[in-house]
Design a protein around this motif. Structure first.
Motif, PDB file in Angstrom:
ATOM      1  N   SER A  52       1.050  -1.167   0.014  1.00 43.32           N
ATOM      2  CA  SER A  52      -0.088   0.066  -0.071  1.00 43.32           C
ATOM      3  C   SER A  52       0.484   1.510  -0.216  1.00 43.32           C
ATOM      4  O   SER A  52       2.323   1.510   0.533  1.00 43.32           O
ATOM      5  N   GLY A  53       0.557   2.469  -0.383  1.00 46.87           N
ATOM      6  CA  GLY A  53       1.238   3.944  -0.545  1.00 46.87           C
ATOM      7  C   GLY A  53       1.911   3.964   0.564  1.00 46.87           C
ATOM      8  O   GLY A  53       2.216   4.459   0.424  1.00 46.87           O
ATOM      9  N   ASP A  54       0.970   3.683   2.582  1.00 47.47           N
ATOM     10  CA  ASP A  54       2.438   3.877   2.885  1.00 47.47           C
ATOM     11  C   ASP A  54       2.862   2.563   4.032  1.00 47.47           C
ATOM     12  O   ASP A  54       3.701   3.240   4.574  1.00 47.47           O
ATOM     13  N   GLY A  55       2.991   1.700   2.471  1.00 48.05           N
ATOM     14  CA  GLY A  55       3.545   0.681   3.390  1.00 48.05           C
ATOM     15  C   GLY A  55       3.330  -0.416   3.820  1.00 48.05           C
ATOM     16  O   GLY A  55       3.698  -1.032   4.871  1.00 48.05           O
ATOM     17  N   ASP A  56       1.573  -0.249   4.835  1.00 49.17           N
ATOM     18  CA  ASP A  56       1.850  -0.249   6.260  1.00 49.17           C
ATOM     19  C   ASP A  56       0.581  -1.854   5.782  1.00 49.17           C
ATOM     20  O   ASP A  56       0.408  -3.173   6.836  1.00 49.17           O
ATOM     21  N   THR A  57       0.191  -1.935   4.650  1.00 46.98           N
ATOM     22  CA  THR A  57      -0.141  -3.806   3.956  1.00 46.98           C
ATOM     23  C   THR A  57      -0.036  -4.334   3.241  1.00 46.98           C
ATOM     24  O   THR A  57       0.872  -3.155   1.667  1.00 46.98           O
ATOM     25  N   THR A  58       0.694  -5.289   2.720  1.00 45.83           N
ATOM     26  CA  THR A  58       1.227  -5.590   1.894  1.00 45.83           C
ATOM     27  C   THR A  58       0.944  -7.306   1.760  1.00 45.83           C
ATOM     28  O   THR A  58      -0.261  -7.926   2.067  1.00 45.83           O
ATOM     29  N   TYR A  59       0.806  -7.938  -0.093  1.00 48.72           N
ATOM     30  CA  TYR A  59       0.156  -8.952   0.137  1.00 48.72           C
ATOM     31  C   TYR A  59       1.380  -9.330  -0.784  1.00 48.72           C
ATOM     32  O   TYR A  59       1.352  -8.770  -1.835  1.00 48.72           O
ATOM     33  N   TYR A  60       0.672 -11.309  -1.028  1.00 49.04           N
ATOM     34  CA  TYR A  60       1.392 -11.937  -1.814  1.00 49.04           C
ATOM     35  C   TYR A  60       1.142 -12.854  -2.229  1.00 49.04           C
ATOM     36  O   TYR A  60      -0.029 -13.542  -1.761  1.00 49.04           O
ATOM     37  N   ALA A  61       1.510 -13.248  -3.506  1.00 54.38           N
ATOM     38  CA  ALA A  61       0.755 -14.557  -4.485  1.00 54.38           C
ATOM     39  C   ALA A  61       1.169 -15.502  -2.881  1.00 54.38           C
ATOM     40  O   ALA A  61       2.220 -15.980  -2.913  1.00 54.38           O
ATOM     41  N   ASP A  62       0.555 -16.670  -3.503  1.00 55.77           N
ATOM     42  CA  ASP A  62       0.711 -18.588  -2.099  1.00 55.77           C
ATOM     43  C   ASP A  62       2.126 -18.512  -2.831  1.00 55.77           C
ATOM     44  O   ASP A  62       2.631 -19.380  -1.795  1.00 55.77           O
ATOM     45  N   SER A  63       1.976 -18.389  -4.289  1.00 58.45           N
ATOM     46  CA  SER A  63       3.240 -19.431  -4.745  1.00 58.45           C
ATOM     47  C   SER A  63       4.683 -18.800  -3.970  1.00 58.45           C
ATOM     48  O   SER A  63       6.237 -19.183  -4.366  1.00 58.45           O
ATOM     49  N   VAL A  64       4.902 -17.253  -3.414  1.00 57.69           N
ATOM     50  CA  VAL A  64       5.483 -16.769  -3.203  1.00 57.69           C
ATOM     51  C   VAL A  64       5.716 -16.597  -1.576  1.00 57.69           C
ATOM     52  O   VAL A  64       7.004 -16.178  -0.968  1.00 57.69           O
ATOM     53  N   LYS A  65       4.931 -16.709  -0.833  1.00 57.51           N
ATOM     54  CA  LYS A  65       4.193 -15.892   0.279  1.00 57.51           C
ATOM     55  C   LYS A  65       5.191 -16.779   1.315  1.00 57.51           C
ATOM     56  O   LYS A  65       5.837 -18.336   1.451  1.00 57.51           O
ATOM     57  N   GLY A  66       5.898 -16.223   2.081  1.00 53.45           N
ATOM     58  CA  GLY A  66       7.285 -16.574   3.204  1.00 53.45           C
ATOM     59  C   GLY A  66       8.535 -16.517   2.887  1.00 53.45           C
ATOM     60  O   GLY A  66       9.086 -17.262   2.886  1.00 53.45           O
ATOM     61  N   ARG A  67       8.538 -16.812   1.288  1.00 50.10           N
ATOM     62  CA  ARG A  67       9.845 -16.466   0.441  1.00 50.10           C
ATOM     63  C   ARG A  67      10.446 -14.899   0.056  1.00 50.10           C
ATOM     64  O   ARG A  67      11.661 -14.533   0.234  1.00 50.10           O
ATOM     65  N   PHE A  68       8.926 -14.144  -0.674  1.00 47.58           N
ATOM     66  CA  PHE A  68       9.788 -12.907  -0.608  1.00 47.58           C
ATOM     67  C   PHE A  68       9.525 -11.403  -0.127  1.00 47.58           C
ATOM     68  O   PHE A  68       7.895 -11.822   0.575  1.00 47.58           O
ATOM     69  N   THR A  69       8.948 -10.206  -0.507  1.00 46.19           N
ATOM     70  CA  THR A  69       9.434  -9.839   1.072  1.00 46.19           C
ATOM     71  C   THR A  69       9.453  -8.127   0.118  1.00 46.19           C
ATOM     72  O   THR A  69      10.658  -7.876  -0.049  1.00 46.19           O
ATOM     73  N   ILE A  70       8.730  -7.330   0.018  1.00 46.60           N
ATOM     74  CA  ILE A  70       8.018  -6.556  -0.389  1.00 46.60           C
ATOM     75  C   ILE A  70       8.412  -5.027   0.144  1.00 46.60           C
ATOM     76  O   ILE A  70       7.686  -5.191   1.605  1.00 46.60           O
ATOM     77  N   ALA A  71       9.366  -4.019   0.527  1.00 42.63           N
ATOM     78  CA  ALA A  71       8.746  -2.575   0.617  1.00 42.63           C
ATOM     79  C   ALA A  71       9.012  -1.743   0.066  1.00 42.63           C
ATOM     80  O   ALA A  71       9.553  -1.562  -1.370  1.00 42.63           O
ATOM     81  N   ARG A  72       9.175  -0.502   1.099  1.00 43.86           N
ATOM     82  CA  ARG A  72       9.160   1.154   0.172  1.00 43.86           C
ATOM     83  C   ARG A  72      10.024   1.809   1.228  1.00 43.86           C
ATOM     84  O   ARG A  72       9.411   1.676   2.270  1.00 43.86           O
ATOM     85  N   ASP A  73       9.809   2.927   0.465  1.00 44.79           N
ATOM     86  CA  ASP A  73      10.683   3.800   0.946  1.00 44.79           C
ATOM     87  C   ASP A  73      10.280   5.122  -0.041  1.00 44.79           C
ATOM     88  O   ASP A  73      10.768   5.725  -1.142  1.00 44.79           O
ATOM     89  N   ASN A  74       8.833   5.684   0.366  1.00 43.76           N
ATOM     90  CA  ASN A  74       8.716   6.616   0.546  1.00 43.76           C
ATOM     91  C   ASN A  74       9.667   7.908   0.061  1.00 43.76           C
ATOM     92  O   ASN A  74       9.491   9.112  -0.522  1.00 43.76           O
ATOM     93  N   ARG A  75      10.742   8.155   0.608  1.00 42.42           N
ATOM     94  CA  ARG A  75      11.481   8.756   0.436  1.00 42.42           C
ATOM     95  C   ARG A  75      12.664   8.617   0.045  1.00 42.42           C
ATOM     96  O   ARG A  75      12.708  10.527  -1.022  1.00 42.42           O
ATOM     97  N   LYS A  76      12.592   8.469  -0.497  1.00 46.84           N
ATOM     98  CA  LYS A  76      14.146   7.635  -1.899  1.00 46.84           C
ATOM     99  C   LYS A  76      13.337   7.700  -3.322  1.00 46.84           C
ATOM    100  O   LYS A  76      13.392   7.215  -4.039  1.00 46.84           O
ATOM    101  N   ASN A  77      11.695   7.096  -3.062  1.00 44.99           N
ATOM    102  CA  ASN A  77      10.998   6.575  -3.815  1.00 44.99           C
ATOM    103  C   ASN A  77      11.133   5.907  -4.517  1.00 44.99           C
ATOM    104  O   ASN A  77      11.109   5.299  -6.068  1.00 44.99           O
ATOM    105  N   THR A  78      11.355   5.087  -4.003  1.00 47.74           N
ATOM    106  CA  THR A  78      11.707   3.609  -4.451  1.00 47.74           C
ATOM    107  C   THR A  78      10.416   1.669  -3.872  1.00 47.74           C
ATOM    108  O   THR A  78      10.130   2.785  -3.052  1.00 47.74           O
ATOM    109  N   VAL A  79      10.780   0.959  -4.445  1.00 49.68           N
ATOM    110  CA  VAL A  79      10.325  -0.511  -3.846  1.00 49.68           C
ATOM    111  C   VAL A  79      10.873  -1.319  -4.247  1.00 49.68           C
ATOM    112  O   VAL A  79      11.557  -1.409  -5.461  1.00 49.68           O
TER     113      VAL A  79
END
Length: 122
Positions: A52-79
Motif C-alpha cells: 500500500s501507499g503507506d507501506g503498512d499493508t502487503t499481499y503476496y501470491a501464495d507461491s511466494v509467500k514466506g520467501r519474498f518480501t516487498i518494501a518501499r521507501d517513499n523518501r527515496k521513491n523506491t520499492v
C-alpha cells in the motif's frame, strides 16, 4: 506521469537470493500502491506482491509467500523485493508497477517498468 525502472535481476542457483529494486522518476506518493508482477516465457503476467501507499499493508501470491518480501521507501521513491529460496519456477521477467487502485490484477496498475530478468538455475 510516473516512470519506473527496475534493477537487480540476474542468474542465481536454486536456493539462492536476489533483491529487486524499482526507482520512480517521480515520487510514488502515498496515493500509489506499488506491485511486482512476473511473466515467464509462454505465460501471462502474474501477480507476485503489492504494498500500500503507506507501506503498512502487503499481499503476496501464495507461491511466494514466506520467501519474498516487498518494501518501499517513499523518501527515496523506491520499492524493493527481497527474494529468498529461489527455485526454477521463479524464473521470469519481473515488472514493477504503480497504481492508485490496490490489488492483484494487472489492470489495477497504470504505470509499468520495462522489467528485469530473473533466471534460477537448477
Amino acid at each position: 506521469q510516473v516512470q519506473l525502472g527496475e534493477s537487480g535481476g540476474g542468474l542465481v542457483q536454486t536456493g539462492g537470493s536476489l533483491r529487486l529494486s524499482c526507482a520512480a522518476s517521480e515520487g510514488p506518493t502515498l496515493d500509489y500502491s506499488m506491485g511486482w508482477f512476473r511473466q515467464a516465457p509462454g505465460k501471462g503476467r502474474e501477480f507476485v506482491a503489492t504494498i500500500s501507499g503507506d507501506g503498512d499493508t502487503t499481499y503476496y501470491a501464495d507461491s511466494v509467500k514466506g520467501r519474498f518480501t516487498i518494501a518501499r521507501d517513499n523518501r527515496k521513491n523506491t520499492v524493493s523485493m527481497q527474494m529468498n529460496r529461489l527455485t526454477p519456477e521463479d524464473t521470469a521477467v519481473y515488472y514493477c508497477a504503480a497504481g492508485v487502485i490496490p490489488g492483484r490484477r494487472v489492470g489495477n496498475y497504470a504505470y509499468w517498468g520495462q522489467g528485469t530478468q530473473v533466471t534460477v538455475s537448477s
